[in-house]
Each structure stands twice: as C-alpha cells, then as structure tokens.
Design a protein around this motif. Structure first.
Motif, PDB file in Angstrom:
ATOM      1  N   ARG A  15      -1.507   9.296 -22.519  1.00  0.00           N
ATOM      2  CA  ARG A  15      -0.857   7.890 -22.292  1.00  0.00           C
ATOM      3  C   ARG A  15      -1.234   6.803 -23.295  1.00  0.00           C
ATOM      4  O   ARG A  15      -2.492   6.733 -23.871  1.00  0.00           O
ATOM      5  N   LYS A  16      -0.647   5.775 -23.479  1.00  0.00           N
ATOM      6  CA  LYS A  16      -0.961   4.735 -24.140  1.00  0.00           C
ATOM      7  C   LYS A  16      -2.014   4.075 -23.556  1.00  0.00           C
ATOM      8  O   LYS A  16      -2.938   3.447 -24.084  1.00  0.00           O
ATOM      9  N   SER A  17      -2.309   3.818 -22.150  1.00  0.00           N
ATOM     10  CA  SER A  17      -3.417   3.261 -21.505  1.00  0.00           C
ATOM     11  C   SER A  17      -3.758   4.126 -20.380  1.00  0.00           C
ATOM     12  O   SER A  17      -3.167   4.819 -19.873  1.00  0.00           O
ATOM     13  N   CYS A  18      -5.145   3.969 -19.820  1.00  0.00           N
ATOM     14  CA  CYS A  18      -5.730   4.607 -18.936  1.00  0.00           C
ATOM     15  C   CYS A  18      -5.068   3.973 -17.631  1.00  0.00           C
ATOM     16  O   CYS A  18      -5.455   4.607 -16.260  1.00  0.00           O
ATOM     17  N   PHE A  19      -4.524   2.634 -17.352  1.00  0.00           N
ATOM     18  CA  PHE A  19      -4.232   1.906 -16.297  1.00  0.00           C
ATOM     19  C   PHE A  19      -2.755   2.298 -16.167  1.00  0.00           C
ATOM     20  O   PHE A  19      -1.746   1.348 -16.090  1.00  0.00           O
ATOM     21  N   TYR A  20      -2.402   3.603 -15.942  1.00  0.00           N
ATOM     22  CA  TYR A  20      -0.963   3.915 -15.612  1.00  0.00           C
ATOM     23  C   TYR A  20      -0.624   4.026 -14.260  1.00  0.00           C
ATOM     24  O   TYR A  20       0.526   4.540 -13.886  1.00  0.00           O
ATOM     25  N   ARG A  21      -1.753   4.019 -13.236  1.00  0.00           N
ATOM     26  CA  ARG A  21      -1.452   4.082 -11.696  1.00  0.00           C
ATOM     27  C   ARG A  21      -1.450   2.679 -11.149  1.00  0.00           C
ATOM     28  O   ARG A  21      -2.257   1.954 -11.465  1.00  0.00           O
ATOM     29  N   LYS A  22      -0.651   2.537 -10.262  1.00  0.00           N
ATOM     30  CA  LYS A  22      -0.637   1.033  -9.706  1.00  0.00           C
ATOM     31  C   LYS A  22      -0.993   1.472  -8.179  1.00  0.00           C
ATOM     32  O   LYS A  22      -0.325   2.303  -7.340  1.00  0.00           O
ATOM     33  N   VAL A  23      -1.643   0.365  -7.651  1.00  0.00           N
ATOM     34  CA  VAL A  23      -1.692   0.668  -5.977  1.00  0.00           C
ATOM     35  C   VAL A  23      -0.914  -0.228  -5.188  1.00  0.00           C
ATOM     36  O   VAL A  23      -0.836  -1.498  -5.870  1.00  0.00           O
ATOM     37  N   GLU A  24      -0.064   0.386  -4.471  1.00  0.00           N
ATOM     38  CA  GLU A  24       0.846  -0.351  -3.649  1.00  0.00           C
ATOM     39  C   GLU A  24       0.783  -0.352  -2.301  1.00  0.00           C
ATOM     40  O   GLU A  24       0.218   0.875  -1.838  1.00  0.00           O
ATOM     41  N   ASN A  25       1.053  -1.352  -1.394  1.00  0.00           N
ATOM     42  CA  ASN A  25       1.059  -1.150  -0.013  1.00  0.00           C
ATOM     43  C   ASN A  25       2.358  -0.528   0.421  1.00  0.00           C
ATOM     44  O   ASN A  25       3.386  -0.715  -0.214  1.00  0.00           O
ATOM     45  N   SER A  26       2.101   0.336   1.470  1.00  0.00           N
ATOM     46  CA  SER A  26       3.388   0.892   2.228  1.00  0.00           C
ATOM     47  C   SER A  26       2.946   0.817   3.650  1.00  0.00           C
ATOM     48  O   SER A  26       2.014   0.501   3.937  1.00  0.00           O
ATOM     49  N   ASP A  27       3.971   1.243   4.406  1.00  0.00           N
ATOM     50  CA  ASP A  27       3.932   1.280   5.970  1.00  0.00           C
ATOM     51  C   ASP A  27       2.736   2.165   6.163  1.00  0.00           C
ATOM     52  O   ASP A  27       1.934   1.964   7.156  1.00  0.00           O
ATOM     53  N   ALA A  28       2.530   2.863   5.600  1.00  0.00           N
ATOM     54  CA  ALA A  28       1.275   4.259   5.704  1.00  0.00           C
ATOM     55  C   ALA A  28       0.102   3.762   5.203  1.00  0.00           C
ATOM     56  O   ALA A  28      -0.953   4.593   5.364  1.00  0.00           O
ATOM     57  N   GLY A  29       0.219   2.754   4.433  1.00  0.00           N
ATOM     58  CA  GLY A  29      -1.240   2.149   3.942  1.00  0.00           C
ATOM     59  C   GLY A  29      -0.871   2.243   2.297  1.00  0.00           C
ATOM     60  O   GLY A  29       0.006   2.444   1.932  1.00  0.00           O
ATOM     61  N   PRO A  30      -2.223   1.874   1.630  1.00  0.00           N
ATOM     62  CA  PRO A  30      -2.141   1.820   0.232  1.00  0.00           C
ATOM     63  C   PRO A  30      -1.756   3.189  -0.494  1.00  0.00           C
ATOM     64  O   PRO A  30      -2.257   4.255   0.279  1.00  0.00           O
ATOM     65  N   ARG A  31      -1.022   3.201  -1.470  1.00  0.00           N
ATOM     66  CA  ARG A  31      -0.857   4.397  -2.175  1.00  0.00           C
ATOM     67  C   ARG A  31      -0.664   4.144  -3.818  1.00  0.00           C
ATOM     68  O   ARG A  31      -0.474   3.179  -4.055  1.00  0.00           O
ATOM     69  N   LEU A  32      -1.098   5.156  -4.460  1.00  0.00           N
ATOM     70  CA  LEU A  32      -0.942   5.122  -5.988  1.00  0.00           C
ATOM     71  C   LEU A  32       0.282   5.436  -6.477  1.00  0.00           C
ATOM     72  O   LEU A  32       1.119   6.561  -6.069  1.00  0.00           O
TER      73      LEU A  32
END
Length: 77
Positions: A55-72
């Motif tokens: 990938r162009k960047s190593c930072f391709y994963r984002k942490v998002e909140n969901s009803d079940a808790g944080p997820r990538l």
C-alpha cells in the motif's frame, strides 16, 4: 535528506528503500509539543508504495466506534 528508521525486527537503523527501492526524500520534519514524536513529510520514490503490504501508506486501517465497541476498518490504497 533521506528517511532512516529504527527497525525493531532488525534491531538496527535502516534507510527506507535500500531493499525495496521505495526511498523517501524528506521534504519537511516536525516535532510534537513534548518533543517525543516526529512527523516526516516525504516524496516517495519507486512506485510510491511505502508499506510492506504493497500500500501507499502503512496507515490504511481506521479505528471506528460501533455498537459492539471499537473496530478496525480498511481502506483501499
């Protein structure tokens, strides 16, 4: 100059791109208010893919909140 990084897996300082061809020319370097983190703005050499995953960047994963808790979540690129 050219970006160099500390590799925990190698246990040594290495120049980005020596094996991959993805040499990173440092355009700008900034330090945070605590002076314990650096931000490098670079021009990427080779095909521009800086991550060993292709990938162009190593930072391709984002942490998002969901009803079940944080997820990538993953983005393409």
């Amino acid at each position: 100059g050219v970006a160099h990084y500390w590799s925990r897996s190698r246990g040594e300082l290495w120049r980005k791109g020596d094996t991959s061809g993805q040499v990173q020319e440092v355009v700008e370097m900034r330090v945070d208010c605590d002076q314990d983190a650096l931000l490098l703005r670079v021009n990427a050499g080779g095909d521009g893919k800086a991550c060993h995953t292709g990938r162009k960047s190593c930072f391709y994963r984002k942490v998002e909140n969901s009803d079940a808790g944080p997820r990538l979540t993953f983005s393409i690129g």
